[in-house]
Design an enzyme around this catalytic site. Structure first.
Site, PDB file in Angstrom:
ATOM      1  N   GLU A   1       0.855  -1.179   0.000  1.00  0.00           N
ATOM      2  CA  GLU A   1       0.000   0.000   0.000  1.00  0.00           C
ATOM      3  C   GLU A   1       0.893   1.231   0.000  1.00  0.00           C
ATOM      4  OE1 GLU A   1      -3.758   2.094   2.327  1.00  0.00           O
ATOM      5  OE2 GLU A   1      -2.851   0.294   3.170  1.00  0.00           O
TER       6      GLU A   1
ATOM      7  N   CYS B   1      -6.335   0.967   2.645  1.00  0.00           N
ATOM      8  CA  CYS B   1      -7.324   2.038   2.792  1.00  0.00           C
ATOM      9  C   CYS B   1      -7.358   3.013   1.633  1.00  0.00           C
ATOM     10  CB  CYS B   1      -7.072   2.768   4.100  1.00  0.00           C
ATOM     11  SG  CYS B   1      -7.393   1.760   5.562  1.00  0.00           S
TER      12      CYS B   1
ATOM     13  N   ASN C   1     -12.184  -3.345   0.536  1.00  0.00           N
ATOM     14  CA  ASN C   1     -11.100  -3.465   1.516  1.00  0.00           C
ATOM     15  C   ASN C   1     -11.622  -3.067   2.892  1.00  0.00           C
ATOM     16  OD1 ASN C   1      -8.155  -3.444   2.470  1.00  0.00           O
ATOM     17  ND2 ASN C   1      -8.877  -1.418   3.048  1.00  0.00           N
ATOM     18  N   GLU C   2     -11.599  -3.980   3.827  1.00  0.00           N
ATOM     19  CA  GLU C   2     -12.024  -3.722   5.208  1.00  0.00           C
ATOM     20  C   GLU C   2     -13.409  -3.083   5.287  1.00  0.00           C
ATOM     21  OE1 GLU C   2      -9.151  -1.695   7.650  1.00  0.00           O
ATOM     22  OE2 GLU C   2      -8.013  -3.523   7.984  1.00  0.00           O
TER      23      GLU C   2
END
Length: 659
Positions: free
Chosen positions: A49, A247, A378-379
């Protein structure tokens, strides 16, 4: 100390089985012909990331910060200087909406200027790492409204001394945009250099995409990646690389989400956006942190191919970060997001006769990237995620049934969110469920049995993000110390023992710049010239290099080894080399000696023992001492089917025994 430990280990293995049992009556049994599950080739991978200056200022080797004047403050990173500069001589102009991807450029007016009269200084990403004798490639896009200007390019060390310079004389005199490059060599090494541009002459020139790259990029690709950082990844031999996050896939809101189509094509046509880590943590603000996308989806796929890893892209599912804005796309407006997923598969796998396959081919890669895995979200969590995921899943599976989809289990490994998602995803017969755990070292040791009782059929698990937190989640005081790495090793024996359930795993985050990080801990740390692996890095490397192809039962006192006597263990067969691989993690401060008994195989007389050990559980690696905690390997003697094996204090030991 490590040499002494290895000598003791080697001596212990020369002892007769009866002497060893007299010292310690614990017997570890291994059944090499009873395979309890296969280990996926992609079991141990990496998660990338763009956090901690991982991309811009990190693996993307560009040295100029804000090269196209697109930051919120257009001259951030630049200083206008010179004795003859007057108000209005340097102006940032905006040509939007005609050029939405790269609207800004700099207009410079110079009047009978000599070197030193009018110029721009760029500070780089916490400085520029410059190496003596290395070639540097400078390039710029320009347009001359009034010809007569030439550019002096200088590299300055921290004392302001010139350590490399050249001159670029624009060869095109008309008013169209042109790109021109020139190269030169550095005469000194400097971790915190700056680049000075002096404009000489009399005229008006527009400047954009002012760029400087070192010649020693990965595979020597122009405009490529920083070679030492990529070599650290290659040395892990990862089975997959998950990208681009994290994120940043979600964005603070949907306007800041990651959009893969804006990251491909010519770099000057890739649209910069803010990096969400720019403002996320008040304790580590990074107002100059943006994503230029010089490192885009094409480069990610190419990197995966370079290091022999399966590509695992993650796409936005129509949801922004739920910790920030929790912004959603209405279900009846979700189709463009779904289409992006379908188009990405075509970009990766389609032939040149397809629209997106042709885009890939035109970028220089006619062959498909052979994408097999794709993450949706994502999450993300809650029923809003499930209802969007169902629409994505149907569309993708209808057109590309062979693509395995990775789905989010949320932010935590337990609790109401996790329980809801785990139930819903299994009811959907999800291919792979992505579980994340940022927890204390104690949690990792206590959860080594986590997957022992998971369903053996149905959805598989991706341990997509994990790292032991020595202080607390998101604390700037977390350390990559040996205790954290050792606890992760203990947990990873449980992942390996259950490799028929857990098909992939990756530590997170991957990279951190010593002067530009937002989050700790991290697997690999760098400055502008060097990189080093943490103790956690070596744990990941040892598991990856000693993966094996099948799980075999390993027991002590008729039970799996997951905390008994402070020991954690797993065993695998490597079908390619016909070796048994035993992993022992001793989390106590005392040496432990065990008798290993092979119930159904005869070992060769020699084996390889690799030990990662430190008596100091707070020990860390650093730029000054990059291998304070690092593995050591020795050849050892195996006297027979029963042999002693010692686990040193606070150690991960890996024994490879040829059968």
């Amino acid at each position: 100390m490590r040499k002494k430990v290895l000598q003791v280990l080697a001596l212990g293995l020369l002892l007769s089985p009866c002497v060893a049992e007299a010292q310690n009556r614990n017997v570890i049994t291994v059944k090499t012909k009873t395979v309890s599950g296969k280990i996926a080739p992609a079991m141990w991978g990496v998660f990338f990331e763009d956090i901690n200056m991982g991309a811009d200022g990190g693996i993307y080797a560009e040295l100029v910060k804000n090269r196209s004047f697109e930051f919120f403050k257009p001259l951030m990173g630049w200083t206008v200087n010179g004795a003859k500069v007057k108000e209005g001589d340097f102006l940032v102009l905006n040509r939007a909406p005609e050029h939405t991807a790269n609207p800004r450029f700099l207009k410079a007016t110079v009047r009978n200027a000599a070197q030193g009269d009018a110029g721009l200084l760029n500070e780089g990403f916490r400085g520029m790492g410059i190496k003596q004798g290395l070639r540097y490639d400078f390039s710029v896009m320009y347009r001359q409204q009034q010809p007569g200007v030439k550019l002096h390019v200088q590299l300055l060390n921290s004392n302001g001394k010139v350590i490399g310079d050249t001159i670029l004389i624009p060869s095109q005199q008309n008013s169209e945009w042109h790109k021109q490059a020139v190269s030169f060599h550095a005469s000194g090494t400097e971790p915190k250099a700056k680049m000075q541009l002096w404009l000489e002459g009399n005229g008006i020139i527009d400047l954009d995409m002012i760029s400087l790259f070192p010649a020693d990029t990965w595979k020597n690709r122009p405009g490529g990646m920083r070679a030492d950082m990529i070599q650290m990844l290659a040395d892990l031999k990862p089975g997959f690389i998950r990208f681009p996050g994290g994120c940043i896939v979600e964005g603070f809101d949907l306007s800041q989400r990651y959009q893969w189509k804006k990251t491909i094509g010519p770099v000057e046509e890739r649209q910069l956006i803010i990096n969400r880590w720019n403002f996320e943590f008040a304790h580590r603000p990074a107002p100059d942190y943006f994503q230029t996308f010089g490192l885009g989806f094409f480069e990610y796929f190419q990197l995966a191919e370079d290091i022999g890893a399966e590509p695992l892209p993650i796409l936005n599912c129509g949801m922004a970060c739920q910790f920030n804005s929790a912004e959603l796309v209405p279900l009846d407006e979700l189709q463009p997001y779904i289409q992006d997923a379908l188009d990405l598969i075509e970009f990766a796998n389609g032939d040149a006769a397809t629209h997106w396959g042709k885009v890939r081919a035109d970028m220089g890669h006619p062959a498909p990237f052979n994408l097999k895995l794709l993450g949706v979200g994502n999450e993300n969590w809650g029923p809003q995620y499930i209802e969007r995921l169902k629409l994505f899943t149907k569309a993708i599976k209808d057109k590309y049934p062979g693509i395995q989809l990775v789905n989010s289990a949320g932010t935590d490994p337990d609790g109401e969110r996790f329980d809801y998602l785990n139930k819903e995803l299994r009811n959907m017969q999800a291919d792979i469920i992505d579980e994340h755990y940022y927890r204390s070292p104690q949690w990792f040791m206590q959860n080594a049995r986590r997957y022992d009782n998971y369903p053996r059929r149905g959805s598989k698990v991706f341990a997509g993000e994990y790292a032991a937190q020595t202080d607390k989640i998101a604390s700037p005081h977390n350390k990559n110390n040996w205790l954290a790495a050792l606890s992760e090793a203990a947990f990873m024996t449980g992942l390996e023992r259950n490799a028929d359930v857990v098909t992939m795993a990756s530590y997170a985050p991957l990279f951190a710049h010593a002067d530009g990080w937002q989050w700790t801990p991290d697997l690999i740390w760098v400055d502008n010239l060097q990189s080093y692996g943490t103790p956690n890095y070596y744990v990941q490397q040892l598991f990856s290099l000693n993966k094996g192809t099948a799980i075999v039962p390993l027991r002590m006192n008729n039970d799996v080894i997951a905390g008994q006597d402070s020991l954690y263990a797993s065993a695998a067969l490597d079908g390619k080399t016909n070796e048994l691989i035993i992993k022992l993690v001793n989390v106590s401060g005392k040496p432990k000696t065990y008798t290993v008994e092979l119930e159904d195989a005869k070992p060769a007389k020699q084996a390889k023992l690799t030990v990662l050990q430190s008596d100091n559980v707070n020990g860390v690696n650093s730029l000054e001492q990059p291998k304070q905690v690092a593995p050591k390997t020795a050849e050892i003697i195996i006297p027979g089917k029963r042999f002693p094996l010692e686990a040193a204090p606070y150690s991960l030991s890996i024994c490879r025994v040829r059968l």
